[in-house]
Design a protein around this motif. Structure first.
Motif, PDB file in Angstrom:
ATOM      1  N   MET A  18       0.830  -1.217   0.000  1.00  0.00           N
ATOM      2  CA  MET A  18       0.000   0.000   0.000  1.00  0.00           C
ATOM      3  C   MET A  18       0.863   1.264   0.000  1.00  0.00           C
ATOM      4  O   MET A  18       1.853   1.350   0.723  1.00  0.00           O
ATOM      5  N   PRO A  19       0.501   2.257  -0.814  1.00  0.00           N
ATOM      6  CA  PRO A  19       1.219   3.537  -0.788  1.00  0.00           C
ATOM      7  C   PRO A  19       0.973   4.234   0.533  1.00  0.00           C
ATOM      8  O   PRO A  19      -0.123   4.158   1.096  1.00  0.00           O
ATOM      9  N   LYS A  20       2.005   4.903   1.039  1.00  0.00           N
ATOM     10  CA  LYS A  20       1.914   5.513   2.360  1.00  0.00           C
ATOM     11  C   LYS A  20       2.820   6.733   2.431  1.00  0.00           C
ATOM     12  O   LYS A  20       3.757   6.860   1.623  1.00  0.00           O
ATOM     13  N   ALA A  21       2.563   7.597   3.381  1.00  0.00           N
ATOM     14  CA  ALA A  21       3.476   8.703   3.681  1.00  0.00           C
ATOM     15  C   ALA A  21       4.179   8.386   4.996  1.00  0.00           C
ATOM     16  O   ALA A  21       3.615   7.722   5.859  1.00  0.00           O
ATOM     17  N   GLU A  22       5.399   8.869   5.122  1.00  0.00           N
ATOM     18  CA  GLU A  22       6.107   8.769   6.397  1.00  0.00           C
ATOM     19  C   GLU A  22       6.304  10.184   6.920  1.00  0.00           C
ATOM     20  O   GLU A  22       6.927  11.016   6.264  1.00  0.00           O
ATOM     21  N   LEU A  23       5.778  10.430   8.118  1.00  0.00           N
ATOM     22  CA  LEU A  23       5.732  11.794   8.667  1.00  0.00           C
ATOM     23  C   LEU A  23       6.595  11.962   9.915  1.00  0.00           C
ATOM     24  O   LEU A  23       6.632  13.052  10.490  1.00  0.00           O
ATOM     25  N   HIS A  24       7.276  10.900  10.324  1.00  0.00           N
ATOM     26  CA  HIS A  24       8.109  10.976  11.527  1.00  0.00           C
ATOM     27  C   HIS A  24       9.357  10.133  11.282  1.00  0.00           C
ATOM     28  O   HIS A  24       9.428   8.966  11.653  1.00  0.00           O
ATOM     29  N   ILE A  25      10.330  10.754  10.619  1.00  0.00           N
ATOM     30  CA  ILE A  25      11.602  10.099  10.309  1.00  0.00           C
ATOM     31  C   ILE A  25      12.721  11.122  10.532  1.00  0.00           C
ATOM     32  O   ILE A  25      12.717  12.187   9.920  1.00  0.00           O
ATOM     33  N   HIS A  26      13.607  10.794  11.453  1.00  0.00           N
ATOM     34  CA  HIS A  26      14.792  11.638  11.693  1.00  0.00           C
ATOM     35  C   HIS A  26      15.889  11.143  10.759  1.00  0.00           C
ATOM     36  O   HIS A  26      16.319   9.989  10.874  1.00  0.00           O
ATOM     37  N   ILE A  27      16.331  11.986   9.853  1.00  0.00           N
ATOM     38  CA  ILE A  27      17.264  11.508   8.841  1.00  0.00           C
ATOM     39  C   ILE A  27      18.562  11.007   9.476  1.00  0.00           C
ATOM     40  O   ILE A  27      19.146  10.020   9.039  1.00  0.00           O
ATOM     41  N   GLU A  28      19.013  11.665  10.542  1.00  0.00           N
ATOM     42  CA  GLU A  28      20.219  11.189  11.225  1.00  0.00           C
ATOM     43  C   GLU A  28      19.988   9.817  11.859  1.00  0.00           C
ATOM     44  O   GLU A  28      20.936   9.061  12.070  1.00  0.00           O
ATOM     45  N   GLY A  29      18.746   9.509  12.159  1.00  0.00           N
ATOM     46  CA  GLY A  29      18.403   8.216  12.747  1.00  0.00           C
ATOM     47  C   GLY A  29      18.258   7.108  11.725  1.00  0.00           C
ATOM     48  O   GLY A  29      17.928   5.963  12.071  1.00  0.00           O
ATOM     49  N   SER A  30      18.478   7.438  10.444  1.00  0.00           N
ATOM     50  CA  SER A  30      18.477   6.417   9.386  1.00  0.00           C
ATOM     51  C   SER A  30      19.906   6.009   9.021  1.00  0.00           C
ATOM     52  O   SER A  30      20.119   5.239   8.089  1.00  0.00           O
ATOM     53  N   LEU A  31      20.867   6.521   9.772  1.00  0.00           N
ATOM     54  CA  LEU A  31      22.287   6.283   9.474  1.00  0.00           C
ATOM     55  C   LEU A  31      22.676   4.892   9.978  1.00  0.00           C
ATOM     56  O   LEU A  31      22.880   4.682  11.167  1.00  0.00           O
ATOM     57  N   GLU A  32      22.753   3.945   9.046  1.00  0.00           N
ATOM     58  CA  GLU A  32      23.051   2.552   9.399  1.00  0.00           C
ATOM     59  C   GLU A  32      24.522   2.401   9.817  1.00  0.00           C
ATOM     60  O   GLU A  32      25.386   3.138   9.330  1.00  0.00           O
ATOM     61  N   PRO A  33      24.824   1.434  10.698  1.00  0.00           N
ATOM     62  CA  PRO A  33      26.208   1.230  11.146  1.00  0.00           C
ATOM     63  C   PRO A  33      27.206   1.074   9.996  1.00  0.00           C
ATOM     64  O   PRO A  33      28.323   1.589  10.070  1.00  0.00           O
ATOM     65  N   GLU A  34      26.790   0.373   8.936  1.00  0.00           N
ATOM     66  CA  GLU A  34      27.702   0.182   7.801  1.00  0.00           C
ATOM     67  C   GLU A  34      28.113   1.516   7.186  1.00  0.00           C
ATOM     68  O   GLU A  34      29.283   1.740   6.865  1.00  0.00           O
ATOM     69  N   LEU A  35      27.121   2.428   7.037  1.00  0.00           N
ATOM     70  CA  LEU A  35      27.418   3.740   6.455  1.00  0.00           C
ATOM     71  C   LEU A  35      28.201   4.594   7.454  1.00  0.00           C
ATOM     72  O   LEU A  35      29.084   5.374   7.049  1.00  0.00           O
ATOM     73  N   ILE A  36      27.910   4.459   8.733  1.00  0.00           N
ATOM     74  CA  ILE A  36      28.696   5.180   9.756  1.00  0.00           C
ATOM     75  C   ILE A  36      30.181   4.845   9.592  1.00  0.00           C
ATOM     76  O   ILE A  36      31.037   5.736   9.576  1.00  0.00           O
ATOM     77  N   PHE A  37      30.475   3.554   9.439  1.00  0.00           N
ATOM     78  CA  PHE A  37      31.882   3.156   9.307  1.00  0.00           C
ATOM     79  C   PHE A  37      32.480   3.625   7.984  1.00  0.00           C
ATOM     80  O   PHE A  37      33.637   4.045   7.939  1.00  0.00           O
ATOM     81  N   GLN A  38      31.687   3.582   6.912  1.00  0.00           N
ATOM     82  CA  GLN A  38      32.184   4.081   5.619  1.00  0.00           C
ATOM     83  C   GLN A  38      32.540   5.565   5.698  1.00  0.00           C
ATOM     84  O   GLN A  38      33.600   5.996   5.224  1.00  0.00           O
ATOM     85  N   LEU A  39      31.635   6.344   6.294  1.00  0.00           N
ATOM     86  CA  LEU A  39      31.862   7.793   6.395  1.00  0.00           C
ATOM     87  C   LEU A  39      33.002   8.100   7.362  1.00  0.00           C
ATOM     88  O   LEU A  39      33.777   9.034   7.140  1.00  0.00           O
TER      89      LEU A  39
END
Length: 346
Positions: A18-39
């Motif tokens: 189903m199509p949906k909107a997301e209205l409560h997402i902190h972009i910094e809270g989407s930072l996965e451990p793998e990307l943290i280590f890459q950055l």
């Protein structure tokens, strides 16, 4: 139209599709451990954890503050425009896979400016990702600047001042970080200023803070949406008001369990909020830390709460679209898509 007759074993497929909107997402809270280590490697930033597994193992939170300590440590690797772009694009790709047609994305500039990262670096990276996601993935989105409530209102005003040259790049402001001891009243003046500027207003309230914080967010800050809001049930008159005024609540089930707001998903009050006629939406909050993106929140909530059925799924998805700050034309188009998906499952 009733969808209660849709078989329960088809719910997972329906929730995903189903199509949906997301209205409560902190972009910094989407930072996965793998990307943290890459950055960290890219920017030569030292981390307190030797590897991805050790970092993930630290995600055993006892409350909001124990999460925030790790959250701010993870954000330390974000230094350049490209870092913010990469982080946001990783989220948008996951959002597209979850059939998110529209996201209203929170960002915390104070987390970065306090480390010497210019506001311009943050907003340029996020804006470029927003435009790329629309063009390449078909995911619509807007940015909402959040003030950190554990800091002073004067610091919030300073952040607003830094942001104003970039006013066209974000649509609203929010209030996040540690709720306990930081009531909405603390930010009355800066929210009044944002209202004068025509910015949309949202605020975290009633997660760890009491139901009275929800009232203050509405009456003092004039918030149009309440982020979380699950503790509204402690005040029956407030529940009646929220229902009557159709105030959207951006509920985050996995987050609530991970931060011990509810002991288990089976004890979550999502079904109760729906039964009481509230405009509830389902969101992921800080998905890299709390165990899943938006579809995972739907799947785990519906699996743990047997009273939820396909009719509730439709209500939640439609609420998310209607509660967004998107145009009426976009909302109508997405609701038509939602109706078409549910028609296929009847």
């Amino acid at each position: 139209m009733s969808y209660e007759s849709i078989a329960r074993d088809r719910l997972p497929e329906l929730l995903r599709a189903m199509p949906k909107a997301e209205l409560h997402i902190h972009i910094e809270g989407s930072l996965e451990p793998e990307l943290i280590f890459q950055l960290a490697q890219r920017n030569q930033v030292g981390l307190a954890y030797p590897d991805v597994d050790a970092l993930r193992a630290a995600y055993a939170f006892t409350d909001l503050q124990s999460f925030l300590d790790i959250y701010y440590a993870g954000a330390s690797v974000l230094l350049k425009e490209e870092d913010f772009f990469d982080m946001a694009m990783a989220y948008y790709r996951r959002a597209q896979a979850d059939h998110v047609v529209h996201a209203e994305v929170f960002f915390d500039p104070q987390t970065h400016t306090a480390r010497g990262v210019p506001f311009e670096t943050v907003i340029r990276g996020l804006t470029r990702a927003k435009e790329t996601a629309q063009r390449e993935l078909g995911v619509s989105s807007e940015l909402i600047l959040c003030f950190l409530r554990h800091l002073s209102e004067d610091e919030a005003f300073a952040t607003l001042e830094q942001a104003l040259p970039w006013r066209d790049h974000f649509i609203g402001v929010g209030l996040d970080s540690s709720e306990r001891g930081n009531p909405p009243e603390k930010f009355a003046r800066v929210f009044a200023k944002c209202r004068e500027l025509g910015l949309r207003l949202v605020a975290h309230a009633g997660e760890e803070g009491p139901a009275s914080y929800i009232r203050s967010a509405l009456d003092v800050l004039h918030a149009e949406r309440i982020d979380h809001g699950v503790r509204c049930v402690e005040d029956p008159a407030l529940v009646e008001r929220l229902a009557a005024e159709r105030v959207p609540l951006t509920v985050c089930p996995l987050s609530n369990v991970k931060l011990c707001v509810f002991p288990t998903m089976a004890q979550h009050n999502l079904a109760t909020l729906l039964e009481r006629g509230l405009c509830v939406t389902v969101n992921s909050d800080d998905p890299a830390y709390f165990g899943g993106y938006v579809n995972q929140n739907y799947l785990e909530a519906f699996a743990a709460l047997p009273q939820l059925h396909a009719g509730h799924a439709y209500t939640l998805a439609r609420n998310s679209l209607e509660a967004s700050f998107a145009s009426d034309a976009d909302k109508a188009r997405w609701i038509a898509e939602l109706d078409a998906v549910f028609a296929r499952f009847r």
